[in-house]
Design a protein around this motif. Sequence first.
Motif, short mmCIF file in Angstrom:
data_model
loop_
_atom_site.label_atom_id
_atom_site.label_comp_id
_atom_site.label_asym_id
_atom_site.label_seq_id
_atom_site.Cartn_x
_atom_site.Cartn_y
_atom_site.Cartn_z
N TRP A 273 0.84 -1.18 0.00
CA TRP A 273 0.00 0.00 0.00
C TRP A 273 0.88 1.25 0.00
CZ3 TRP A 273 0.15 3.74 3.75
CH2 TRP A 273 0.78 3.41 4.95
N ILE B 44 -8.20 -6.72 -3.99
CA ILE B 44 -8.17 -5.60 -3.05
C ILE B 44 -8.17 -6.19 -1.64
CG2 ILE B 44 -9.24 -3.45 -2.33
CD1 ILE B 44 -8.39 -3.60 -5.35
N ASN C 85 -5.99 -0.84 4.40
CA ASN C 85 -5.21 0.16 3.65
C ASN C 85 -5.75 0.40 2.25
OD1 ASN C 85 -3.23 0.70 5.70
ND2 ASN C 85 -2.41 -1.32 5.26
N ARG C 86 -7.07 0.39 2.08
CA ARG C 86 -7.67 0.58 0.76
C ARG C 86 -8.80 1.62 0.85
NH1 ARG C 86 -11.80 -0.62 3.21
NH2 ARG C 86 -12.55 -2.65 3.75
N GLN D 45 -11.67 1.67 -4.25
CA GLN D 45 -11.26 0.57 -3.38
C GLN D 45 -11.91 0.65 -2.01
OE1 GLN D 45 -6.97 0.63 -3.02
NE2 GLN D 45 -6.73 -0.56 -4.89
N SER D 46 -12.44 1.79 -1.65
CA SER D 46 -12.91 2.00 -0.28
C SER D 46 -14.05 1.07 0.12
CB SER D 46 -13.33 3.45 -0.07
OG SER D 46 -14.49 3.75 -0.82
N VAL E 2 -3.85 3.56 -1.16
CA VAL E 2 -4.04 2.65 -2.29
C VAL E 2 -3.41 1.33 -1.89
CG1 VAL E 2 -3.39 2.16 -4.67
CG2 VAL E 2 -3.99 4.50 -3.99
N ALA E 3 -4.15 0.24 -2.02
CA ALA E 3 -3.62 -1.07 -1.65
C ALA E 3 -3.82 -2.05 -2.80
CB ALA E 3 -4.34 -1.60 -0.40
N VAL E 4 -2.88 -2.98 -2.90
CA VAL E 4 -2.99 -4.04 -3.91
C VAL E 4 -2.29 -5.28 -3.36
CG1 VAL E 4 -0.90 -3.43 -5.20
CG2 VAL E 4 -2.80 -4.58 -6.36
#
Length: 134
Positions: free
Chosen positions: A9, A40, A44-45, A70-71, A106-108
């Motif tokens: 993230w 996702i 942290n998104r 992503q939220s 932003v998380a991935v």
Amino acid sequence: MGDNDDMRWALTTPVSPKTTYARLTLTVPAAGTWELWAFIPYTNRTSTAVPYSLTRVSDGVVMLSATVNQSDKNDAWVRIGSASLTTGVQYRIEVATNTGESNARVAVDNFRLIRLNQAARPNLFVKIPGTGPG
């Protein structure tokens, strides 16, 4: 594809051009239409406008791009889009942090490419007893 279950993230950046991004370069084993999916993670998104893209490395042509909220995702696979890809050609998946937001994340975790089956599919109709013709 991904980082062996290691979620990544970064904080969002409110300005362009992008300054922080994650990239993965790949080739596909067979030509065809491929769907790109992103996983996702549960934490942290918080960003609502994460830019994803799939680019052909040789000439910089963007094969697909999408903006993902992503939220509202939590340990979920999200379809980014589909594109016609060629075997032996390098492509790059990119997730950037230039969302226009301040103090979001932003998380991935992982990516998945699925080759679409081009075979004809039958139409299946189900008749439920007592519901009329069909």
